[in-house]
Design an enzyme around this catalytic site. Structure first.
Site, PDB file in Angstrom:
ATOM      1  N   ARG A 104       0.008   3.388   6.012  1.00  0.00           N
ATOM      2  CA  ARG A 104      -0.488   3.153   7.502  1.00  0.00           C
ATOM      3  C   ARG A 104       1.512   3.140   8.025  1.00  0.00           C
ATOM      4  O   ARG A 104       1.740   2.606   8.280  1.00  0.00           O
ATOM      5  CB  ARG A 104      -0.660   1.843   8.252  1.00  0.00           C
ATOM      6  CG  ARG A 104      -0.736   1.621   9.448  1.00  0.00           C
ATOM      7  CD  ARG A 104      -0.938   0.543  10.473  1.00  0.00           C
ATOM      8  NE  ARG A 104      -2.655   0.822  10.318  1.00  0.00           N
ATOM      9  CZ  ARG A 104      -3.741   0.381  10.949  1.00  0.00           C
ATOM     10  NH1 ARG A 104      -3.183  -1.139  11.655  1.00  0.00           N
ATOM     11  NH2 ARG A 104      -4.607   0.755  11.647  1.00  0.00           N
ATOM     12  N   HIS A 131      -5.700   8.970  12.486  1.00  0.00           N
ATOM     13  CA  HIS A 131      -6.601   8.049  11.889  1.00  0.00           C
ATOM     14  C   HIS A 131      -7.654   8.539  11.541  1.00  0.00           C
ATOM     15  O   HIS A 131      -9.315   7.711  11.982  1.00  0.00           O
ATOM     16  CB  HIS A 131      -6.974   6.806  12.995  1.00  0.00           C
ATOM     17  CG  HIS A 131      -7.171   5.499  12.528  1.00  0.00           C
ATOM     18  ND1 HIS A 131      -6.881   5.077  11.297  1.00  0.00           N
ATOM     19  CD2 HIS A 131      -7.556   3.982  13.437  1.00  0.00           C
ATOM     20  CE1 HIS A 131      -7.147   3.838  11.123  1.00  0.00           C
ATOM     21  NE2 HIS A 131      -7.355   3.255  12.654  1.00  0.00           N
ATOM     22  N   GLN A 134     -11.060   5.685  10.174  1.00  0.00           N
ATOM     23  CA  GLN A 134     -11.453   5.469  11.527  1.00  0.00           C
ATOM     24  C   GLN A 134     -13.077   5.700  11.759  1.00  0.00           C
ATOM     25  O   GLN A 134     -13.447   5.933  12.134  1.00  0.00           O
ATOM     26  CB  GLN A 134     -10.955   4.978  12.646  1.00  0.00           C
ATOM     27  CG  GLN A 134     -11.326   4.565  13.692  1.00  0.00           C
ATOM     28  CD  GLN A 134     -11.890   3.137  13.942  1.00  0.00           C
ATOM     29  OE1 GLN A 134     -10.604   1.853  13.315  1.00  0.00           O
ATOM     30  NE2 GLN A 134     -13.320   2.718  14.109  1.00  0.00           N
ATOM     31  N   ASP A 226      -9.870   3.180  23.506  1.00  0.00           N
ATOM     32  CA  ASP A 226      -9.160   2.714  22.475  1.00  0.00           C
ATOM     33  C   ASP A 226      -7.911   2.042  23.669  1.00  0.00           C
ATOM     34  O   ASP A 226      -7.916   2.644  24.615  1.00  0.00           O
ATOM     35  CB  ASP A 226      -8.353   3.751  21.542  1.00  0.00           C
ATOM     36  CG  ASP A 226      -7.346   3.261  20.260  1.00  0.00           C
ATOM     37  OD1 ASP A 226      -7.306   2.397  20.287  1.00  0.00           O
ATOM     38  OD2 ASP A 226      -6.032   4.445  20.162  1.00  0.00           O
ATOM     39  N   CYS A 266     -12.657   1.662  18.247  1.00  0.00           N
ATOM     40  CA  CYS A 266     -12.001   1.430  17.121  1.00  0.00           C
ATOM     41  C   CYS A 266     -11.306  -0.383  16.717  1.00  0.00           C
ATOM     42  O   CYS A 266     -10.774  -0.932  15.882  1.00  0.00           O
ATOM     43  CB  CYS A 266     -10.560   2.130  16.812  1.00  0.00           C
ATOM     44  SG  CYS A 266      -9.634   2.306  18.062  1.00  0.00           S
ATOM     45  N   ARG A 294     -16.070   0.263   9.107  1.00  0.00           N
ATOM     46  CA  ARG A 294     -14.787   0.613   8.339  1.00  0.00           C
ATOM     47  C   ARG A 294     -14.982   0.514   6.261  1.00  0.00           C
ATOM     48  O   ARG A 294     -14.503   1.163   5.469  1.00  0.00           O
ATOM     49  CB  ARG A 294     -13.256  -0.206   9.110  1.00  0.00           C
ATOM     50  CG  ARG A 294     -13.221   0.064   9.984  1.00  0.00           C
ATOM     51  CD  ARG A 294     -12.811   1.328   9.979  1.00  0.00           C
ATOM     52  NE  ARG A 294     -12.202   1.172   9.644  1.00  0.00           N
ATOM     53  CZ  ARG A 294     -10.429   1.451  10.233  1.00  0.00           C
ATOM     54  NH1 ARG A 294     -10.479   1.132  10.962  1.00  0.00           N
ATOM     55  NH2 ARG A 294      -8.818   1.597   8.812  1.00  0.00           N
TER      56      ARG A 294
END
Ligand code: CP
Ligand code: NVA
Length: 309
Positions: A104, A131, A134, A226, A266, A294
């Site tokens: 990340r 991402h 996701q 988001d 998300c 996830r």
């Protein structure tokens, strides 16, 4: 030895998205049936986090354990990166110990640099551009709920950020129409959007960017939002909270989508800003199933990349 396979962008899944979604479904079924499935026995995943995380960290760590492997949580403060060791050398060294690296990162350039020098698969656990883990999860969640993705329409409302970029690519690959309702000046990345449009020509997905949130959600099967202030953009918080106010996903906006539309986020959510309590806790919200997924989707990514399943 076969070349290692990374997942840095949704573009890396252009020819394997359907396969990964099928694998995620079968892995989820096995998990729910209590059937052990440990193809990563003896394998280790390094997880390097430059930013905070709840879902990504826990789902990757638990996923590795369930698959018979092991995950190590590493923050730059603990690594020598924090004291100036290069990303390239870190990648070379970690590759001598582990079977994969989840990263990340603040910057996509650093993600690419790590992947260039690692000899094991690198998985993008979010950067400033994308991402992908996701979005695999999101498409899997839509597929579960709606029994299809191709031909449906997803409306994304809010900031044209990393999640929005990857959604455009994912929808293009899956043949799902997508409309983004974003303020002027907050549109998604031009290069990634151009790639999405190229792919959409073949898949038949219709991709649109509009500035009116109601125009975006009209006829949508999925409404997605988001945060307005992504990690690393904290300095712009005050300005953004003003600009994005008309883009709040509230009951009035959701009523403008199809009656049976599902709502995705998300997470983490800033309740009362990009989404209201009524919507996130309401009957159309599937955000906690999405969060659970996830785990299942990333287990599919892990076994594909680390064990070639
Ligand atoms: N959605 C997501 O990536 O959440 P975390 O930041 O908690 O990992
Ligand atoms: N766009 C958000 C996603 C968090 C999971 C961010 O980058 O902070």
């Amino acid at each position: 030895m076969a070349a290692k396979r990374d997942l840095l962008s949704m573009l890396d899944l252009e020819s394997d998205l359907v396969g990964i979604l099928e694998l995620a479904a079968s892995i989820k079924n096995r998990t729910k049936a209590g059937e052990p499935y440990e193809p990563l026995r003896g394998k280790s995943l390094a997880m390097v986090f430059e930013k905070a995380s709840t879902r990504t960290r826990v789902s990757f760590e638990v996923g590795m354990t369930q698959l018979g492997g092991h995950a190590l949580f590493l923050s730059p403060n603990d690594l020598q990166i924090g004291r100036g060791e290069t990303i390239a050398d870190t990648a070379r060294v970690l590759s001598r110990y582990v079977d994969g690296i989840m990263y990340r990162a603040f910057k996509n350039e650093n993600m690419r640099e790590l992947a260039r020098h690692a000899t094991v698969p690198v998985i993008n656990g979010l950067d400033d551009k994308e991402h992908p883990c996701q979005i695999v999860t999101d498409l899997f969640t839509v597929l579960e709920r709606k029994k299809a993705v191709k031909g449906l329409t997803l409306a994304y409302v809010g900031d044209g950020n990393n999640v929005c970029n990857s959604l455009f690519l994912g929808c293009a690959i899956a043949g799902m129409n997508m409309a983004a309702g974003v303020p002027k000046g907050y549109e998604p990345d031009g290069h990634l959007l151009a790639s999405a449009r190229r792919i959409a020509k073949t898949s038949g997905a219709e991709l649109r960017i509009v500035h009116d949130p109601f125009a975006a959600v009209k006829g949508a099967d999925v409404v997605y939002t988001d945060v307005w202030v992504s990690m690393g953009m904290e300095k712009e918080k005050e300005e953004r909270e003003k600009v994005f106010l008309p883009y709040q996903v509230n009951e009035k906006l959701v009523r403008a989508a199809k009656d049976d539309a599902v709502v995705l986020h998300c997470l983490p959510a800033h309740r009362g800003l990009e989404i209201t309590d009524e919507v996130i806790d309401g009957p159309q919200s599937v955000v906690f199933d999405q969060a659970e997924n996830r785990l299942h989707a990333q287990k599919a990514i892990l076994v594909r990349l680390l064990a070639g399943v």
